[in-house]
Design an enzyme around this catalytic site. Structure first.
Site, PDB file in Angstrom:
ATOM      1  CD  GLU A   1       2.150   5.216   6.431  1.00  0.00           C
ATOM      2  OE1 GLU A   1       1.395   4.623   5.642  1.00  0.00           O
ATOM      3  OE2 GLU A   1       1.745   5.804   7.451  1.00  0.00           O
TER       4      GLU A   1
ATOM      5  CB  THR B   1       3.264  -7.926  10.906  1.00  0.00           C
ATOM      6  OG1 THR B   1       3.701  -6.641  10.469  1.00  0.00           O
ATOM      7  CG2 THR B   1       3.200  -8.850   9.725  1.00  0.00           C
TER       8      THR B   1
ATOM      9  CG  ASN C   1      -0.721   8.122   8.020  1.00  0.00           C
ATOM     10  OD1 ASN C   1      -1.378   7.130   7.780  1.00  0.00           O
ATOM     11  ND2 ASN C   1       0.593   8.085   8.211  1.00  0.00           N
TER      12      ASN C   1
ATOM     13  CB  THR D   1      -0.971  -0.004   1.197  1.00  0.00           C
ATOM     14  OG1 THR D   1      -0.250  -0.256   2.403  1.00  0.00           O
ATOM     15  CG2 THR D   1      -2.043  -1.064   1.014  1.00  0.00           C
TER      16      THR D   1
ATOM     17  CB  SER E   1      -7.107  12.308  -1.366  1.00  0.00           C
ATOM     18  OG  SER E   1      -6.098  12.805  -0.518  1.00  0.00           O
TER      19      SER E   1
END
Length: 412
Positions: A285, A201, A407, A164, A412
């Site tokens: 991230e 996980t 995040n 992702t 979007s």
């Protein structure tokens, strides 16, 4: 990322084996696009040629996704014998009610129809945005490509299809030397955000040719998971879709329960899972640091793990890591609220081998030497509590502005 492998284990990075010979004998995989995520690969299939012993661990989040509920049921119904894992990315199929449950079931049913076995022999997984209907008709149409796309060498396609916000695919194969021959264990994983596993996980799919029973396999998986995928955190959030599964095809060496071979296999499995878990934290991230938080001298392993996870999840600690600030006060504050019991006068802290805090709050250290360690992409902070022999290691990352940017606009 330096990794120390047991002497009986040979790691085989996909780049070294030229994308061939990755999966154990009898396994095939595919990664295809289904337009869930524009034109990217977003459906992964892992298939075993014969019924395989299977085990899986799932999120303990009460708001668990439809594929988690279905896969738990399938493992019970099949008595731990599976043929396939099907996974989509781009949509979590979580908080989607009865329709989501029906959509997950239709994914399993279509794989069973395409390859000729029972739907209950399919593990289903999803990852992506929560609360949006699964575009199941589009996915079922795309799944018609899978029989032609299956390949014993498709590790990169499979690993990319489950991503992702990941910035790179996470995969590794290892060979494990046992008394009865060499077993292959390999795995792919994904995860970058919403990472603070509780039982598993984000997603990890493992395969081996070793011959083990389903009950034995589950025991090995649960044990290996505790100090690998359950010992990482990116942001303190446990996903609705967390899952780690393993299929054992049985064409390789027999692993007798309670034997030395089982101990060697268990050590190798944990090493592989730890490697994949650390890749997830490295790819957190917005992360720029991979930091081990080690707690020694706790009253028990449980209290050591509690303190380590509290420190590793502290936003103040994580922002200090990003700012390369030797702010040890944030570390002891997190340890003190963790629930672990200790005498604050006894606490000690090291950055790698550099003493930062000694007993009695003695913090005479070189800021310059500390800064050199904090600039490194990977290092370990050790906190000694001085109350016992309990120890634990948790891997975390820093917290940056980029995490908020990613995040803040995820949907979007």
């Amino acid at each position: 990322m330096a990794t120390s492998w047991p002497g009986h284990v040979t790691p085989l990075p996909a780049s070294d084996i030229d994308n061939s010979g990755f999966w154990p004998d009898g396994f095939h995989a595919a990664g295809i696009p289904a337009a869930i995520k524009d034109d990217k690969k977003d459906i992964m299939l892992l298939l075993c040629d014969q019924p395989a012993a299977a085990a899986a661990i799932f999120t303990t989040n009460l708001c668990c996704a439809a594929p988690v509920t279905l896969s738990k049921s399938h493992l019970l119904q099949s008595c731990g014998v599976m043929r396939a894992v099907i996974c989509n990315s781009g949509n979590a199929n979580a908080a989607t009610g009865p329709q989501g449950e029906a959509d997950s079931a239709s994914m399993a049913a279509e794989i069973a129809r395409l390859f000729g076995f029972d739907p209950k022999e399919v593990i289903v997984a999803s990852t992506g945005v929560i609360g949006q209907p699964l575009p199941v008709q589009k996915m079922l149409a795309a799944m018609q490509q899978l029989p032609q796309a299956l390949d014993a060498n498709s590790c990169f396609d499979a690993a990319e299809a489950i991503m992702t916000t990941d910035t790179f695919p996470k995969l590794l194969a290892i060979d494990v030397r046992l008394s009865s021959g060499t077993a292959r264990i390999c795995g792919i994983a994904k995860g970058s955000g919403m990472i603070c596993p509780d039982m598993a996980t984000m997603l990890a799919f493992l395969a081996t040719d070793a011959s083990v029973s389903p009950a034995q396999l589950r025991h090995l998986l649960v044990k290996a998971n505790e100090d690998s995928f359950n010992a990482i955190t990116v942001d303190g959030d446990t996903s609705t879709n967390d899952m780690v599964s393993i299929l054992a095809g049985g064409t390789g060496p027999f692993v007798e329960e309670g034997s030395e071979d089982e101990a060697l296999f268990a050590e190798a499995l944990e090493a592989l899972m730890t490697f994949l878990a650390k890749l997830i934290v490295m790819d957190g991230e917005g992360a720029t640091k991979l930091v081990g938080i080690r707690v020694d001298g706790a009253r028990s392993t449980a209290e050591a793990r509690l303190a380590a996870k509290t420190i590793a999840n502290s936003p103040l600690v994580k922002t200090a890591l990003h700012g390369e600030d030797a702010n040890w006060g944030r570390i002891i504050a997190a340890a003190g609220r963790s629930g672990a019991v200790f005498n604050q006068e006894e606490i000690e802290i090291r950055f790698d081998d550099l003493p930062i805090l000694e007993k009695g709050f003695n913090a005479v250290f070189s800021e310059e030497k500390a800064a050199l360690i904090l600039k490194k992409p990977a290092y370990t902070i050790t906190v000694t509590l001085g109350t016992g022999t309990g120890t634990a290691l948790v891997w975390t990352c820093d917290l940056s502005k980029e995490y908020i940017e990613i995040n803040g606009s995820y949907r979007s």
